[in-house]
Design an enzyme around this catalytic site. Sequence first.
Site, mmCIF file in Angstrom:
data_model
loop_
_atom_site.group_PDB
_atom_site.id
_atom_site.type_symbol
_atom_site.label_atom_id
_atom_site.label_comp_id
_atom_site.label_asym_id
_atom_site.label_seq_id
_atom_site.Cartn_x
_atom_site.Cartn_y
_atom_site.Cartn_z
ATOM 1 N N HIS A 270 31.150 14.618 -32.435
ATOM 2 C CA HIS A 270 31.779 12.946 -31.725
ATOM 3 C C HIS A 270 33.321 12.844 -31.527
ATOM 4 C CE1 HIS A 270 27.015 12.081 -32.449
ATOM 5 N NE2 HIS A 270 27.462 12.477 -34.106
ATOM 6 N N ASP A 333 29.222 15.638 -39.097
ATOM 7 C CA ASP A 333 27.502 15.263 -38.325
ATOM 8 C C ASP A 333 27.231 15.721 -36.932
ATOM 9 O OD1 ASP A 333 28.639 13.140 -37.408
ATOM 10 O OD2 ASP A 333 26.484 12.391 -36.900
ATOM 11 N N GLU A 334 26.136 16.163 -36.275
ATOM 12 C CA GLU A 334 25.734 17.005 -35.593
ATOM 13 C C GLU A 334 26.557 17.998 -34.349
ATOM 14 O OE1 GLU A 334 22.663 13.322 -33.808
ATOM 15 O OE2 GLU A 334 24.362 12.919 -34.139
ATOM 16 N N LEU A 335 27.080 18.642 -35.305
ATOM 17 C CA LEU A 335 27.891 19.986 -34.160
ATOM 18 C C LEU A 335 27.298 20.330 -33.600
ATOM 19 C CD1 LEU A 335 30.011 21.541 -36.491
ATOM 20 C CD2 LEU A 335 30.605 19.768 -35.263
ATOM 21 N N GLU A 384 25.310 17.483 -43.094
ATOM 22 C CA GLU A 384 24.912 18.436 -42.279
ATOM 23 C C GLU A 384 26.037 19.721 -43.025
ATOM 24 O OE1 GLU A 384 24.595 15.859 -40.572
ATOM 25 O OE2 GLU A 384 24.186 16.118 -38.326
#
Lengths: 493, 493
Positions: A270, A333-335, A384
């Site tokens: 992000h 989050d969300e790599l 995560e």
Amino acid sequence: MLVSTTVLLLSLAPSCLSIWPIPRSLDLGDQILKLSDSFDITFGFASPPQDLLDAATRTRNNIRSDQLGRLIVGRGSSDSDLFGTASALSNLVLDLKNNDSAARPIKVEAVAALSVRDEAYSLSIPADGSPGTVTANTTLGLLRGLSTFEQLWYTFEGIIYTSYAPLNIFNDSPAYPYRGVMIDTARNFFQVSDIKRTLDAMYLVKSNTFHWHITDSQSWPIQILEFPELARAGAYSTNQSYTPNDIQDVVTYAAERGIDVLMEIDTPGHTSIVGASHPEYVACFLSDWITFAGEPPAGQLRITNMTVANFTANVLGAIAKTLPSTLFSTGGDELDMPCYAADEATQKTLKETGKTLFDALDDFTATTHGALHALGKTTVVWEEMVLEYNTTLRNDTIIMVWISSNDAAAVVEKGFRIVHAPSDYFYLDCGAGGWIGNNPTGNSWCDPFKTWQQAYTFNPLANISSDQAHLVLGGEQLLWTESMRSRNDRGKP
Amino acid sequence: MLVSTTVLLLSLAPSCLSIWPIPRSLDLGDQILKLSDSFDITFGFASPPQDLLDAATRTRNNIRSDQLGRLIVGRGSSDSDLFGTASALSNLVLDLKNNDSAARPIKVEAVAALSVRDEAYSLSIPADGSPGTVTANTTLGLLRGLSTFEQLWYTFEGIIYTSYAPLNIFNDSPAYPYRGVMIDTARNFFQVSDIKRTLDAMYLVKSNTFHWHITDSQSWPIQILEFPELARAGAYSTNQSYTPNDIQDVVTYAAERGIDVLMEIDTPGHTSIVGASHPEYVACFLSDWITFAGEPPAGQLRITNMTVANFTANVLGAIAKTLPSTLFSTGGDELDMPCYAADEATQKTLKETGKTLFDALDDFTATTHGALHALGKTTVVWEEMVLEYNTTLRNDTIIMVWISSNDAAAVVEKGFRIVHAPSDYFYLDCGAGGWIGNNPTGNSWCDPFKTWQQAYTFNPLANISSDQAHLVLGGEQLLWTESMRSRNDRGKP
């Protein structure tokens, strides 16, 4: 007799009780008590801090100006027959239990570590017009008593009154120490005035943490003295960024209302917008987002690069050192794994060092969290880091569970403290359809709309054993802003 | 050559084409054509009616004032290089194919029976600056050509231009004769100005029917000269009701923009509010709604009572005779059977006459529809009249299918013409949670939100054979207003 009265009134409560959240103990009478025109809030101890004086003034003013009527058919018409004979309250006394030590300002108590923060209070309002009292151990507790007191009053035909006298609340305190609201100010910018408006509402319901998701791939609206290039290149415009003064303004405004500000600089994912000023730090910068990101624009920090890790640690530290909170979130989050797999610089370093990507993430996290720990901060990350990347984290790290409420138990099982932020219960922005356009029906992954009924059916201890219950710090509602902004309409910003 | 050009341009269309709905035939060039400062719309026939003159003036004004830019990155910057050499259009000529007869006003053509309404037009815009032309059989067709013409123009740095010259649209006409929007002005009142704003938008996309669900159980906002008691007792307030002048104002405004007004007085269900002035006409009036209605308040017309049937027929007739449309809806959805079963008056009459409730509904409908047929109206009803109540209806009755898109085929199978109004595709008010509170998650029966993608995937001919396809008149989007109002925000009305 007291017990049966309590039971009776609580059974009636759904139709008219205006106290929210409901106190732990609540003995309500059914007599009318008016608020005297000369009503004042006074103090039972010397030298109340300025922010408590201000809170008392706001309470008095709000009760006079909000003009709220009872939420029943006819509003206050059934109460008004009794106005003539009812007593009037002229005084509410705020008192600290321990008068020996000097009272600390609310804004200090409000940002104390969660484990020692004390929000408890007792509130007593006699029916005969003799003074009401709020007692607490801290000015923060007194503030909580004021917010309950403010909720007692209705207005009907110019008369301000409560219908709950005599009222006794003994030692009310929160069920969970963390009760928050998250706003994402990166996808859509929020003016400071909009944030303050939200803080006002949070105060009224005793919400105590503003989780400020301040940056994301789309924009970098925070001006940092040591790194001016980030906002200069990354804010949507100069008018859409927060100066250091803006940040302090929000933090102080919040703390005076009993609200801690948990700032989040989401890393290493992000972070596409960092590439606007430091393109060499960002993998897949502005590459095809369908392949390399969950939504446009693509780009995330090169975690294998020590220069990037040190830069990130310095940025986080530069912000964190200006904030009074004991908490700071590094996101996590969300790599996007296809992005790192395709990034030549990342793959070259991994090959040279013989490390895995998750080894590199461990190193990166050790550097960034280390900088925050050095400032005395407790770090906060998304789930995560624990459940997918198995990142090495200090035991006191707080984990936010967002992907599904079902994931909470697994995080607790690993011994970490959690904050519930479940997309299936607490996401405020779901339900109006997706904006990316990759769903044939136009709906989004988190449709349908999460109603208040859905939020209220959430069980914070589902699948969590009683000996693990202390690891549940609380929860927060979240407003992601890809398709949301500070107002619920479609007019101009 | 022509074919391949068309194919090429349509394949590019999604990224930039601003013409909506897409014409049946569309030959687009890629040259820039400016709009001359002296641009005017003129007429190839004598004595254009006033409403066509007004439409031409609005078109000229809108193109100058709307300042819309091309929806591409950089807006018109890539076009502006060509502004210097581009021609300019000075004149658009509106012409009727048959010049012999006097042109009828748009507002007359717009309310003609669906079977004879003629909206076809052709539009030609040369690239060299010579006059453009719209030709049609009717002034209504010329109006449709104007709405397409208005959509061609962008503004960039003060220059108004199109990038589609030369453009030829040959004999565009609607795929379906009925293309509507329904608004419920009973649950929440809409000001006339809000309705007109909606009509303006409908004109731009060639929507041709405003289905006005004007009354319901919650309020009766229409003032009727012969029955003043209905609005006096049934409107939310005097300021929240439509005078006869308001109705004529809306109807005329709509017709001048090519829009017919289909008014609906929903009967015999959805009529609790009639009880405010005629309690003796209403079964279960204000009884427990959980038992006797789908939502509060309970109450529906006593269909076994001939006085009620005649009253209803007279009310419908009193409204219908003031309206130019050939269509009128009597509603007919969601009769509450437990209500009629519990209503002593209803059961007494059924016992005396030996009739079933559906026999009584047949009689009631014969009376109300008879009054409308006597005025030359074609009646419109909701699907339950056919699929659930098996009501005797004249063959030309138009059936609105709302409960599910899956029900359309069954109605067509019975030989009726239909309008698609499916809750699973076209309801605009679904998705923000239910308001009745009888769902544990807080969602409503028609969640989730119906996105535009969902609406666009609707197949009007699903499960309908080609020889029945002529029975599909079209469709409409619907805004029910229990939790909606005229603006998409939560401010004051």
